[in-house]
Design an enzyme around this catalytic site. Structure first.
Site, PDB file in Angstrom:
ATOM      1  N   GLU A 109     -29.991 -16.166  -1.739  1.00 45.29           N
ATOM      2  CA  GLU A 109     -29.325 -15.014  -1.475  1.00 45.29           C
ATOM      3  C   GLU A 109     -28.046 -15.112  -0.659  1.00 45.29           C
ATOM      4  O   GLU A 109     -28.118 -16.090  -0.041  1.00 45.29           O
ATOM      5  CB  GLU A 109     -30.068 -13.977  -0.659  1.00 45.29           C
ATOM      6  CG  GLU A 109     -31.287 -13.843  -1.494  1.00 45.29           C
ATOM      7  CD  GLU A 109     -32.467 -13.099  -0.340  1.00 45.29           C
ATOM      8  OE1 GLU A 109     -32.056 -12.388   0.574  1.00 45.29           O
ATOM      9  OE2 GLU A 109     -33.654 -13.118  -0.761  1.00 45.29           O
ATOM     10  N   LYS A 111     -25.664 -15.103   2.184  1.00 49.06           N
ATOM     11  CA  LYS A 111     -25.937 -14.648   3.724  1.00 49.06           C
ATOM     12  C   LYS A 111     -24.823 -13.889   4.378  1.00 49.06           C
ATOM     13  O   LYS A 111     -23.652 -14.272   4.037  1.00 49.06           O
ATOM     14  CB  LYS A 111     -25.860 -15.824   4.558  1.00 49.06           C
ATOM     15  CG  LYS A 111     -26.226 -15.430   6.057  1.00 49.06           C
ATOM     16  CD  LYS A 111     -26.574 -16.692   6.785  1.00 49.06           C
ATOM     17  CE  LYS A 111     -27.180 -16.295   8.131  1.00 49.06           C
ATOM     18  NZ  LYS A 111     -26.543 -15.596   9.095  1.00 49.06           N
ATOM     19  N   ASP A 113     -22.400 -11.447   6.175  1.00 48.20           N
ATOM     20  CA  ASP A 113     -21.954 -11.659   7.852  1.00 48.20           C
ATOM     21  C   ASP A 113     -21.894 -10.166   8.111  1.00 48.20           C
ATOM     22  O   ASP A 113     -20.804  -9.582   8.491  1.00 48.20           O
ATOM     23  CB  ASP A 113     -20.862 -12.345   7.689  1.00 48.20           C
ATOM     24  CG  ASP A 113     -20.418 -13.020   9.041  1.00 48.20           C
ATOM     25  OD1 ASP A 113     -21.282 -12.888  10.013  1.00 48.20           O
ATOM     26  OD2 ASP A 113     -19.440 -13.709   9.368  1.00 48.20           O
ATOM     27  N   TYR A 218     -32.713  -6.773   1.895  1.00 48.95           N
ATOM     28  CA  TYR A 218     -32.904  -7.935   1.326  1.00 48.95           C
ATOM     29  C   TYR A 218     -34.425  -8.346   1.883  1.00 48.95           C
ATOM     30  O   TYR A 218     -35.151  -9.584   1.293  1.00 48.95           O
ATOM     31  CB  TYR A 218     -32.125  -9.193   1.920  1.00 48.95           C
ATOM     32  CG  TYR A 218     -31.752  -9.278   3.542  1.00 48.95           C
ATOM     33  CD1 TYR A 218     -32.579  -9.640   4.362  1.00 48.95           C
ATOM     34  CD2 TYR A 218     -30.475  -9.073   3.615  1.00 48.95           C
ATOM     35  CE1 TYR A 218     -32.352  -9.465   5.796  1.00 48.95           C
ATOM     36  CE2 TYR A 218     -29.932  -9.112   4.909  1.00 48.95           C
ATOM     37  CZ  TYR A 218     -30.819  -9.166   5.952  1.00 48.95           C
ATOM     38  OH  TYR A 218     -30.481  -9.364   7.209  1.00 48.95           O
ATOM     39  N   LYS A 305     -25.105 -23.041   5.778  1.00 48.86           N
ATOM     40  CA  LYS A 305     -23.647 -22.489   6.318  1.00 48.86           C
ATOM     41  C   LYS A 305     -22.542 -23.093   5.357  1.00 48.86           C
ATOM     42  O   LYS A 305     -22.619 -24.376   5.184  1.00 48.86           O
ATOM     43  CB  LYS A 305     -23.488 -22.893   7.813  1.00 48.86           C
ATOM     44  CG  LYS A 305     -24.185 -22.015   8.528  1.00 48.86           C
ATOM     45  CD  LYS A 305     -24.112 -20.546   8.588  1.00 48.86           C
ATOM     46  CE  LYS A 305     -24.706 -19.850   9.687  1.00 48.86           C
ATOM     47  NZ  LYS A 305     -23.806 -19.630  11.000  1.00 48.86           N
ATOM     48  N   CYS A 398      10.112 -34.691  27.564  1.00 45.10           N
ATOM     49  CA  CYS A 398       8.798 -34.081  28.062  1.00 45.10           C
ATOM     50  C   CYS A 398       9.477 -32.512  27.776  1.00 45.10           C
ATOM     51  O   CYS A 398      10.490 -32.145  28.481  1.00 45.10           O
ATOM     52  CB  CYS A 398       8.379 -34.063  29.196  1.00 45.10           C
ATOM     53  SG  CYS A 398       7.220 -32.878  30.003  1.00 45.10           S
ATOM     54  N   CYS A 401       9.076 -31.156  31.842  1.00 47.93           N
ATOM     55  CA  CYS A 401       9.933 -31.707  32.950  1.00 47.93           C
ATOM     56  C   CYS A 401      11.015 -32.406  32.446  1.00 47.93           C
ATOM     57  O   CYS A 401      11.812 -32.868  33.228  1.00 47.93           O
ATOM     58  CB  CYS A 401       9.130 -32.327  33.835  1.00 47.93           C
ATOM     59  SG  CYS A 401       8.445 -34.241  33.004  1.00 47.93           S
ATOM     60  N   CYS A 416       4.055 -38.226  28.608  1.00 46.65           N
ATOM     61  CA  CYS A 416       5.248 -37.847  29.515  1.00 46.65           C
ATOM     62  C   CYS A 416       4.986 -38.982  30.589  1.00 46.65           C
ATOM     63  O   CYS A 416       3.939 -39.391  31.223  1.00 46.65           O
ATOM     64  CB  CYS A 416       4.893 -36.565  30.254  1.00 46.65           C
ATOM     65  SG  CYS A 416       6.087 -36.084  31.490  1.00 46.65           S
ATOM     66  N   CYS A 421       4.442 -34.495  36.457  1.00 44.00           N
ATOM     67  CA  CYS A 421       5.098 -33.387  35.575  1.00 44.00           C
ATOM     68  C   CYS A 421       4.066 -32.172  35.489  1.00 44.00           C
ATOM     69  O   CYS A 421       2.632 -32.373  35.680  1.00 44.00           O
ATOM     70  CB  CYS A 421       4.700 -33.753  34.089  1.00 44.00           C
ATOM     71  SG  CYS A 421       5.032 -32.641  32.768  1.00 44.00           S
TER      72      CYS A 421
HETATM   73  S1  IVH Z   1     -33.609 -13.039   6.009  1.00 37.05           S
HETATM   74  C1  IVH Z   1     -36.589 -14.365   9.129  1.00 37.05           C
HETATM   75  N1  IVH Z   1     -31.438 -12.711   4.215  1.00 37.05           N
HETATM   76  O1  IVH Z   1     -28.988 -13.570   9.008  1.00 37.05           O
HETATM   77  C2  IVH Z   1     -35.106 -13.946   9.134  1.00 37.05           C
HETATM   78  N2  IVH Z   1     -31.122 -12.753   6.654  1.00 37.05           N
HETATM   79  O2  IVH Z   1     -29.589 -15.876  10.894  1.00 37.05           O
HETATM   80  C3  IVH Z   1     -34.901 -13.134   7.905  1.00 37.05           C
HETATM   81  N3  IVH Z   1     -28.678 -12.125   7.049  1.00 37.05           N
HETATM   82  O3  IVH Z   1     -30.684 -12.023  11.278  1.00 37.05           O
HETATM   83  C4  IVH Z   1     -33.567 -12.847   7.716  1.00 37.05           C
HETATM   84  N4  IVH Z   1     -28.090 -12.030   5.049  1.00 37.05           N
HETATM   85  O4  IVH Z   1     -28.691 -10.732  10.127  1.00 37.05           O
HETATM   86  C5  IVH Z   1     -31.957 -12.778   5.459  1.00 37.05           C
HETATM   87  N5  IVH Z   1     -30.155 -12.378   2.545  1.00 37.05           N
HETATM   88  C6  IVH Z   1     -30.250 -12.308   3.945  1.00 37.05           C
HETATM   89  C7  IVH Z   1     -29.242 -12.508   4.929  1.00 37.05           C
HETATM   90  C8  IVH Z   1     -29.728 -12.614   6.008  1.00 37.05           C
HETATM   91  C9  IVH Z   1     -27.514 -12.250   6.224  1.00 37.05           C
HETATM   92  C10 IVH Z   1     -28.698 -12.450   8.565  1.00 37.05           C
HETATM   93  C11 IVH Z   1     -29.680 -11.427   9.196  1.00 37.05           C
HETATM   94  C12 IVH Z   1     -30.538 -12.508  10.029  1.00 37.05           C
HETATM   95  C13 IVH Z   1     -29.571 -13.563   9.900  1.00 37.05           C
HETATM   96  C14 IVH Z   1     -30.240 -14.918  10.342  1.00 37.05           C
END
Ligand code: IVH
Length: 661
Positions: A109, A111, A113, A218, A305, A398, A401, A416, A421
């Protein structure tokens, strides 16, 4: 039609429109039609409050103002995720699982932010939303979450269920919010995540409603009561009416994961919201307990990440920063750009060779990223966008100075050559900001050290440019909004500091606080002091030869004059203002200076006359009240005598203005 029936019909139409627009992303009516329906419903509900229905979309408009947030205990803790940054780490994650179980697959899925939230429903009705907090105890943000348009207030099944998801601020809402804040001179949010987190903790839910937050769900808490895999859980969440991010995939093994992640990295650049990785979860729920958990996170899931994000921006200038060892590093001054969660306005260019090998030039469009997601760096030039800029040339002296720079053989860096300085010794910055000098509260030794090391402070005037980097400073660990706001306010206030404190702050050898006070009595502006000669200075009681010599040689250095000019441009006070009101005989009078003055320079005399409320004219006329005649005065003195204007010798003048300087 009966009113109740009409209200039900309106609710159905609006909820349907909300679902089509916010959850399915496929609008079916225009904004205008939507507003008309909502307006009619609001009016009916106000007229017939008893008929107001529980699932009314007007709940999303907000209105409740709280004193604070109640605490909520998460019976099932809200855990976090471990991270992996490359395919090797991903393989190790897989190998650890393989040690515990067989026959598993993955779900991937995006992630999102934002910030995690837990949502509770009873008999299909939304009852409570809580933030993650420390994972065990969060805050009740029900009223704020209710304003999120895509949140279903009633599910398609009348079940008890707790689900979890991510609240986020789409780019469009973020841009609009920051534009409004800019117009109102309010501090800007650094990124959509901060904006979402700040918004969800608003006590006035009307404000939350206006900020257009959104939500992807999710997770089902205790999902095995409803389904057997994460993939089914996501499908089930959709069928209940939740907005689920559509970019989820069932992936058979770790090799496929690597390809899938690459696709996500391409995809995410076109998305209208921020993502910072891919969440990888084992699909089969029954395996979770066997794979297990660490204290903080499940071992059956991890977050991949993404590599540092890159962005194009304009290189407005190349400046130079001096480190504590005297090394001179070129720095890119950029048109601010948003990268990996924060605004970047400067980036390192490392050294001369780095710039020349990439042929980086001022006014180029450059590609910037965050090395290791932290330190911004210019990676390359977008040559197709170049318009005949001049090639880069390394400086020879520099910037602080003006001493010659030296490149040692076999090294890429320039140094320098001046061991004293001020650029490498932070002492001058620390002294300038100290309580006894400019008194810049919170710009203490530690803060100077950090800002110096990060390249924000090399020389004194840099203090007054810090405000251009407010957002970046707020992202420095241990800084934060409050601290930076306070620091910048103290810096602004210091611009009004008295002239003697400024002179003392410059750190001229032998010029202490007391000498500075004496100096301003004789030289009430910085310019007058700069022009003072050794002879002038030694005339003053309390100023000995050593002090006079030190002052003269300080102002003889072009670097110091440049620095003072910069401070002037920043608007620092350069004048000694007498606070008492002067009722002086020169007040309102016109004076002419002629001949060679011995005791005062022209500027000094003019300044003093103006201080008394008088005006200095260049020629003598019937309107002239006084002529101050020095040695060898000629035609002006003659004319004054003809016209009967009062003539003062320099000594008379000195008597009249005694005590003013
Ligand atoms: S599952 C056991 N799914 O990422 C942890 N987290 O670093 C369950 N987040 O605190 C989280 N998208 O705020 C999950 N598709 C996703 C997510 C997601 C963003 C965030 C969430 C969590 C943090 C974990």
């Amino acid at each position: 039609m009966d009113i109740k029936q009409r209200m039900t019909e309106l609710i159905q139409k609006i909820n349907q429109a909300n679902d089509d627009y916010h959850t399915k992303d496929q609008p079916t009516i225009t904004d205008y039609q939507y507003d008309q329906l909502l307006k009619e419903l609001i009016e009916l509900e106000q007229a017939y409050p008893l008929l107001k229905q529980e699932n009314s979309p007007t709940e999303k408009i907000g209105g409740l103002i709280l004193d604070g947030f109640e605490k909520v205990t998460h019976v099932i803790p809200m855990m976090s995720l471990s991270n992996v940054f490359n395919s090797d780490e991903l393989k190790s994650f897989d190998e650890r699982i393989l040690k515990q179980v067989r026959d598993y697959s993955f779900v991937t899925e995006l992630k999102i932010d934002g910030l995690a939230v837990s949502l509770k429903y009873q008999k299909g009705r939304f009852v409570r939303a809580a933030t993650r907090g420390n994972g065990l105890i969060g805050e009740d943000v029900t009223h704020n979450v209710k304003t999120i348009k895509s949140l279903p207030l009633i599910l398609n099944e009348a079940i008890d269920i707790e689900v979890r998801g991510e609240i986020f601020m789409p780019h469009k809402s973020f841009k609009q919010l920051n534009e409004e804040r800019m117009n109102q001179n309010e501090p800007l949010f650094a990124n959509p995540r901060n904006a979402a987190a700040g918004t969800i903790r608003q006590l006035d839910s009307k404000i939350v409603a206006q900020r257009n937050l959104d939500l992807f769900v999710y997770t089902i808490v205790s999902a095995n009561q409803y389904v057997t895999t994460q993939f089914e859980a996501l499908k089930y969440l959709e069928s209940l009416g939740f907005k689920v991010n559509p970019n989820y995939k069932h992936v058979k093994d770790v090799n496929d994961l690597i390809q899938v992640i690459q696709d996500y990295d391409d995809l995410r650049k076109s998305l209208p919201y921020d993502t910072d990785g891919v969440v990888i979860k084992v699909n089969e729920l029954e395996l979770y307990d066997r794979i297990g958990y660490t204290a903080k996170s499940p071992k059956w899931a991890t977050a991949y990440k993404f590599q540092a994000e890159q962005a194009e921006t304009i290189l407005k200038d190349i400046t130079f920063q001096i480190g504590r060892t005297g090394v001179v590093t070129p720095v890119a001054e950029l048109e601010p750009v948003f990268i990996s969660g924060s605004t970047v306005a400067r980036a390192t260019l490392h050294n001369e060779d780095y710039i020349l090998s990439k042929d980086i030039r001022v006014w180029d469009v450059v590609l910037v990223h965050k090395a290791g997601e932290i330190i911004p760096e210019v990676i390359s030039v977008v040559t197709s966008k170049r318009e005949s800029q001049k090639p880069f040339e390394m400086i020879k002296t520099c910037p602080i100075c003006k001493s010659p720079l030296e490149r040692k053989s076999g090294e890429a860096d320039y140094y320098c050559t001046n061991l004293e300085c001020p650029g490498r010794n932070m002492n001058s910055l620390i002294h300038f900001a100290s309580r006894v000098a400019m008194d810049i509260d919170t710009l203490g030794e530690k803060v100077v050290e950090t800002l110096h090391d990060l390249g924000y402070l090399s020389k004194i005037p840099d203090i007054y440019s810090l405000k251009n980097y407010a957002q970046e400073l707020k992202d420095i660990p241990g800084f934060g909004d409050k601290k930076v706001d306070k620091l910048l306010a103290a810096i602004e206030a210091s611009k009004k500091q008295s002239l003697d404190k400024l002179i003392f702050g410059l750190g001229i050898k032998h010029v202490g606080a007391k000498v500075a006070k004496t100096l301003i009595k004789h030289y009430p502006t910085m310019d007058l002091l700069i022009e003072a000669t050794y002879e002038d200075l030694t005339e003053i009681n309390d100023i000995g030869e050593m002090i006079a010599q030190s002052i003269v040689s300080y102002f003889n250095k072009q670097a110091h004059i440049d620095m003072i000019d910069e401070l002037k441009a920043h608007g620092l006070n350069m004048t000694h203002e007498k606070t008492e009101n002067i009722t002086h005989e020169f007040n309102g009078k016109t004076l002419v200076l002629t001949g060679k003055l011995e005791l005062f320079s022209r500027d000094q005399a003019t300044f003093l006359i103006e201080k008394c409320g008088g005006k200095v004219a260049s020629s003598v006329s019937a309107k002239t009240d006084y002529v101050i005649a020095g040695e060898d005065a000629g035609s002006k003195l003659k004319k004054a005598l003809e016209l009967g204007v009062t003539v003062l010798s320099e000594a008379d003048f000195k008597v009249k203005i005694d005590g003013l300087y």
